[in-house]
Write a protein that holds these residues in place. Structure first.
Motif, short mmCIF file in Angstrom:
data_model
loop_
_atom_site.label_atom_id
_atom_site.label_comp_id
_atom_site.label_asym_id
_atom_site.label_seq_id
_atom_site.Cartn_x
_atom_site.Cartn_y
_atom_site.Cartn_z
N ASP A 140 0.87 -1.40 0.06
CA ASP A 140 0.31 0.22 -0.27
C ASP A 140 0.86 1.07 -0.21
O ASP A 140 0.22 2.39 -0.56
N GLY A 141 1.60 1.54 0.42
CA GLY A 141 2.78 2.36 0.53
C GLY A 141 3.76 2.60 1.61
O GLY A 141 3.93 1.62 2.31
N PRO A 142 4.43 3.20 2.31
CA PRO A 142 5.13 3.50 3.12
C PRO A 142 3.56 3.17 4.69
O PRO A 142 3.22 3.78 4.94
N ILE A 143 4.72 2.36 5.30
CA ILE A 143 3.70 1.84 6.91
C ILE A 143 4.15 3.17 7.50
O ILE A 143 4.78 3.81 8.44
N THR A 144 2.82 3.45 8.36
CA THR A 144 2.27 4.56 8.93
C THR A 144 2.60 3.82 10.72
O THR A 144 2.43 2.38 10.63
N ALA A 145 3.07 4.62 11.86
CA ALA A 145 2.72 4.30 12.72
C ALA A 145 1.44 3.69 13.14
O ALA A 145 0.88 3.16 14.39
N ALA A 146 -0.08 4.26 13.00
CA ALA A 146 -1.13 3.93 13.10
C ALA A 146 -1.75 2.76 12.41
O ALA A 146 -2.60 2.48 12.37
N GLU A 147 -1.32 2.32 11.19
CA GLU A 147 -1.23 0.75 10.69
C GLU A 147 -1.51 -0.35 11.73
O GLU A 147 -0.40 -0.63 11.99
#
Length: 465
Positions: free
Chosen positions: A184-191
């Motif tokens: 999906d792209g960059p992994i954020t801390a919220a995922e």
């Protein structure tokens, strides 16, 4: 080969296979790279918990593999679940188990033809698919006519390279995840799906029913460990070698599946339809998304070889089951009970299976996989019941804790695990499976003169019914 009177004696299967040969044939049949093909479908059915579905399937398979080991020690025959149910429960039950197992064994070579054609069409879209179906079926049939030892040697290098490909692919996925990227792209801390997360295994949205449905589909991924029992009459020191080989084959495959799909589920965290045009045929797209077009072309080229190795092993298994049923006389003995005096293979059966495999040109992969699950679950169910019937009920092996654990508790746990999968089996698989079983009952009624007599059986063992 001649006897003392100078007449030709009947050709028999030859004991030429050791532990490593059996494991190689089993892994080639299972075809570890099948995890790429089934990932999308199982991700959808399990609600994005593929590794957990594999764990559930592996637990059921390991319990059942122990039951296979018990029955092989008692009946070292190539008839597998058919023979075990026949000798331990009743000849008629054995026939129906064997008949149902045909759905598993006969369709397994066909699945591999379909997969190979999918890969070839991705590489050569202008070639008519029937060209590939005919060429691949002829190749698979020719290899099997050479004998089981030749099949094992042919598969050895292919299995090693498969494991290498899976290892490289998993490392590539891990590297992307470590850099903070998924599909999906960059992994954020919220995922939710972070590296080293438990989310692919379990979270508050997990559905046990969905996990079991996924595990039911994954019975297809493990079909191969059970077919090894059909090589009993070609294995050296059968009672020791084959039970160990069956357990190790299932365990090795299961560990590979769980580790690989853990990282894959992290990399593809959303609904599979977001990434794949056809969730039932995901290998080409997975390879492209993770490794690029060059990696995809190399692996797909090799994948054609791997599915053929799996098809060759499946072809060997079903031809042996047909041989034992033919030898018993429940199907035509002259055709199905024939062993070639030159190659010591059931050559007529091998050619018949090849002819059936040609129908792969008309079939869809998801339908064939669901139908295979019916035959596999039938065989697994009755192997567990056969252990209880043979050892606990008939032989009275319930006088100490060890025997109760071995011959009641373990097969009962195996039965319960498989029964849970029956509750979640796809409607298509159940419908076609029951139609097939109905034809089997009608044929059995004809063969037993209205069920007045038990189904015929080969006098290989001393049991009486």
């Amino acid at each position: 080969m001649t006897n003392n009177s100078g007449t030709q004696s009947a050709a028999k299967l030859q004991k030429t296979l050791g532990l490593w040969h059996i494991i190689i044939i089993g892994l080639a049949y299972i075809q570890p790279m099948t995890l790429f093909d089934t990932f999308g479908l199982v991700s959808e059915e399990s609600h994005k918990h593929v590794p957990t579905s594999y764990i559930i399937a592996l637990i059921a398979i390991l319990f059942t593999s122990i039951s296979y080991g018990h029955m092989i020690r008692r009946y070292p025959s190539s008839g597998s679940a058919y023979t075990y149910a026949q000798k331990s429960i009743h000849p008629n039950v054995g026939f129906m188990v064997g008949w149902s197992s045909w759905l598993d064994y006969l369709l397994s070579p066909m699945v591999n033809i379909i997969l190979a054609v999918i890969y070839l069409e991705a590489l050569f879209p202008s070639v008519n698919h029937w060209v590939w179906v005919i060429v691949l079926t002829a190749f698979m049939t020719g290899i099997n006519l050479r004998g089981a030892r030749f099949v094992a040697n042919f598969n050895s290098l292919i299995v090693i390279v498969q494991l290498l490909v899976i290892g490289i692919f998993t490392w590539m996925v891990y590297s992307k995840l470590q850099l903070g990227m998924n599909a999906d792209g960059p992994i954020t801390a919220a995922e939710r799906y972070q590296l080293w997360s438990l989310e692919p295994f379990w979270n508050e949205l997990t559905s046990v029913g969905a996990l079991i449905t996924g595990a039911t589909l994954l019975c297809f991924s493990f079909t191969g460990f059970d077919s090894l029992s059909s090589l009993a009459e070609e294995t050296k020191d059968t009672e020791k070698t084959l039970p160990k080989a069956i357990f190790l084959t299932a365990l090795i495959a299961g560990v590979i599946f769980i580790i690989s799909t853990y990282f894959m589920q992290l990399y593809f965290p959303s609904e599979p339809g977001k990434y794949f045009k056809n969730i039932a045929e995901t290998q080409p797209e997975i390879l492209l998304l993770v490794g690029g077009s060059l990696f995809q072309s190399y692996v797909l080229t090799f994948a054609i070889v791997t599915v053929m190795a799996s098809g060759i092993s499946a072809h060997a298994g079903v031809s042996r089951l047909m041989y034992v049923m033919g030898r018993d006389g429940v199907i035509d003995k002259k055709i199905f009970g024939h062993i070639s005096p030159k190659s010591f293979t059931p050559s007529y059966n091998i050619m018949i299976v090849g002819a059936v495999a040609l129908t792969a040109g008309f079939m869809d992969l998801d339908i064939v996989i669901s139908m295979i699950s019916f035959g596999a679950l039938t065989a697994f169910t009755f192997v567990n019941l056969s252990v209880i019937s043979r050892y606990a009920l008939r032989d009275g092996r319930t006088k100490n804790a060890k025997d109760i654990f071995s011959f009641v508790v373990i097969p009962l746990l195996g039965f319960i695990s498989i029964f849970a999968m029956w509750l979640e089996i796809e409607e298509t698989a159940l419908k076609y499976g029951l139609w097939w079983a109905m034809f089997g009952i009608l044929y059995l009624g004809y063969k037993t003169k209205g069920f007045k007599h038990p189904a015929p059986q080969h006098n290989e063992f001393d049991d009486k019914f």
